[in-house]
Enzyme design. Structure first.
Site, PDB file in Angstrom:
ATOM      1  N   GLU A 208      26.250  33.785  -7.313  1.00  0.00           N
ATOM      2  CA  GLU A 208      27.182  33.354  -8.369  1.00  0.00           C
ATOM      3  C   GLU A 208      28.278  32.381  -7.903  1.00  0.00           C
ATOM      4  O   GLU A 208      29.450  32.572  -8.227  1.00  0.00           O
ATOM      5  CB  GLU A 208      27.818  34.576  -9.037  1.00  0.00           C
ATOM      6  CG  GLU A 208      26.798  35.508  -9.639  1.00  0.00           C
ATOM      7  CD  GLU A 208      27.411  36.696 -10.376  1.00  0.00           C
ATOM      8  OE1 GLU A 208      28.619  36.918 -10.249  1.00  0.00           O
ATOM      9  OE2 GLU A 208      26.648  37.395 -11.072  1.00  0.00           O
ATOM     10  N   GLU A 324      17.499  40.579 -11.569  1.00  0.00           N
ATOM     11  CA  GLU A 324      18.350  41.642 -12.149  1.00  0.00           C
ATOM     12  C   GLU A 324      18.023  41.813 -13.631  1.00  0.00           C
ATOM     13  O   GLU A 324      18.905  41.779 -14.490  1.00  0.00           O
ATOM     14  CB  GLU A 324      19.840  41.279 -11.973  1.00  0.00           C
ATOM     15  CG  GLU A 324      20.245  40.988 -10.541  1.00  0.00           C
ATOM     16  CD  GLU A 324      21.743  40.737 -10.339  1.00  0.00           C
ATOM     17  OE1 GLU A 324      22.521  41.015 -11.260  1.00  0.00           O
ATOM     18  OE2 GLU A 324      22.107  40.264  -9.258  1.00  0.00           O
TER      19      GLU A 324
HETATM   20  C1  GLA Z   1      26.023  40.666 -11.026  1.00  0.00           C
HETATM   21  C2  GLA Z   1      25.731  41.040  -9.596  1.00  0.00           C
HETATM   22  C3  GLA Z   1      25.096  42.408  -9.506  1.00  0.00           C
HETATM   23  C4  GLA Z   1      25.794  43.425 -10.384  1.00  0.00           C
HETATM   24  C5  GLA Z   1      25.875  42.908 -11.792  1.00  0.00           C
HETATM   25  C6  GLA Z   1      26.537  43.897 -12.699  1.00  0.00           C
HETATM   26  O1  GLA Z   1      24.893  40.266 -11.696  1.00  0.00           O
HETATM   27  O2  GLA Z   1      24.888  40.114  -8.961  1.00  0.00           O
HETATM   28  O3  GLA Z   1      25.127  42.838  -8.183  1.00  0.00           O
HETATM   29  O4  GLA Z   1      27.064  43.711  -9.886  1.00  0.00           O
HETATM   30  O5  GLA Z   1      26.621  41.704 -11.776  1.00  0.00           O
HETATM   31  O6  GLA Z   1      25.986  45.153 -12.566  1.00  0.00           O
END
Ligand code: GLA
Length: 417
Positions: A208, A324
């Site tokens: 990020e 994710e």
């Molecule tokens: C981001 C992070 C993850 C997690 C999510 C929320 O996507 O990369 O590690 O913390 O936020 O759960």
């Protein structure tokens, strides 16, 4: 364990992640509360009660997993299903994010349906190293479970603007130099790469780092990145990938090095990611892949948009992973205006709609399997998802098992494709 670093997680409550047009996912504040929740640190109520959560940075600094009693749920139905990992093994790995409590609550579900794990929080710098001496016990627990059961792991993550200990950027209570921070980062990356070389086959080297603001490529100090601030620019990204490549050469030559982010399906964000990858590679820095997190919703993004994003990354000679995945049932939130859809019941109609949506995205994944290394879900059951507390406390049902750990229609839909 000594006393906690009072400056731990200084950025958690200040997560500001730009905006996107209404209806699309935009990330905001309170991710740490979500992390505490999924780690089992907050009281669970349905719907979640905001008063149960720490409301200050100070209160949010101790993400220690509680050790809940083993789950008393009935796993007969989920274990009777054919293995999800086997179903998709010719295409890609199927992973899930876990906390240590998953290993005791539902080990059989993990080993039957998944062939890959990501530590949801326990390999992040903050939870690992909230003291100056890092404590690898929980990360080791997850890695040992993977080792014992022949599962692969995705390493998450060396560098993120959230969940890191304050001491990392300081000396004697004051901001320290870039050189000191860089050496600490290098040591951390070498330690992690070596420690988990036998089980982690890819690392999210940086998570990020791209800004959501128009006209700005990198998340800067104003957008909560202590890394950008300390290095005076995006050089920290280069440093992290260089350290990771050196650590890989020393300890794990086959490990893949990824950049990971959300909303890469949006062309304007993807453009910046690609610009960053080209900038790194033009200086001889190795980047092997890009992870699209896949925090999506029941209507967005469209199948063609997902396909276009994967194609464009592949055209840059990047491996792609969905790192994710969860699909929120709320599609009408307006993140720019901070207006959230009221809590909904998970009706039979919604159950079917979510199933169709999971089928839709998995069809795209199947078509793009040659460049996708893994599909990793961000959790297993709806009682333990960050989306019950983010962007506000509100019931959500984004995963494959319901609150009672029974398989949802979505689970069956992606098994039956
Ligand atoms: C981001 C992070 C993850 C997690 C999510 C929320 O996507 O990369 O590690 O913390 O936020 O759960």
């Amino acid at each position: 364990m000594g006393s906690l670093d009072s400056a731990a997680y200084p950025h958690d409550t200040a997560r500001v992640m730009g905006r996107v047009t209404a209806g699309k996912l935009v990330r905001g504040t309170a991710v740490v509360l979500a992390a505490l929740n999924t780690m089992g640190c907050l009281k669970r109520k349905e719907p979640a009660d905001p008063s149960a959560a720490p409301s200050t940075t100070q209160g949010a600094q101790v993400p220690q997993s509680s050790t809940p009693a083993p789950s008393n749920k009935d796993y007969t139905a989920v274990m009777a299903l054919p293995s999800l990992a086997k179903k998709w093994e010719a295409d890609f790995d199927i992973g899930t994010a876990v906390e240590p409590n998953h290993l005791t609550d539902m080990p059989q579900v993990l080993t039957h349906h998944f062939n890959r794990l990501t530590a949801e929080n326990q390999m992040k710098l903050g939870p690992l190293c909230q003291m100056r001496v890092c404590n690898y016990a929980k990360a080791d627990q997850i890695a040992d479970f993977a080792r014992k059961n022949g599962m692969r792991m995705s390493g998450h993550t060396f560098v993120w603007h959230q969940m890191q200990p304050g001491w990392f950027f300081q000396d004697g209570g004051k901001a320290t130099t870039k050189e000191v921070i860089d050496q600490r980062l290098k040591d951390h990356i070498f330690e992690m790469t070596k420690r988990y070389a036998d089980v982690v086959d890819n690392w999210d080297v940086v998570n990020e780092a791209i800004s959501d603001s128009p006209g700005k490529t990198y998340r800067d100090g104003d957008e909560g990145s202590p890394w950008f601030k300390a290095y005076g620019g995006p050089e920290y990204i280069k440093a992290a990938f260089q350290h990771a490549a050196a650590a890989a050469a020393a300890h794990d030559p086959t490990v893949k090095l990824y950049y990971n982010d959300y909303n890469i399906v949006l062309p304007e964000k993807r453009k910046k990611v690609i610009e960053m990858v080209r900038w790194l590679r033009s200086q001889g820095v190795r980047v092997d892949g890009v992870g699209e997190q896949g925090h999506w919703n029941i209507e967005w993004p469209s199948g063609p948009d997902i396909a276009a994003a994967i194609d464009e990354l592949a055209a840059e000679k990047l491996e792609v992973k969905i790192s994710e995945l969860d699909i929120s049932i709320y599609a009408k939130d307006d993140h720019g205006a901070k207006k959230w859809q009221p809590e909904m019941e998970f009706t039979p109609e919604l159950q079917d709609k979510l199933a169709a949506r999971y089928a839709e995205v998995f069809k795209v994944f199947h078509e793009k399997a040659s460049v996708l290394s893994q599909i990793t879900f961000w959790g297993i059951s709806d009682d333990r998802t960050w989306l019950n507390t983010w962007p506000l406390s509100r019931r959500n049902d984004p995963l494959l098992l319901d609150r009672n750990h029974q398989p949802k229609a979505a689970f069956k839909a992606i098994l039956e494709l």
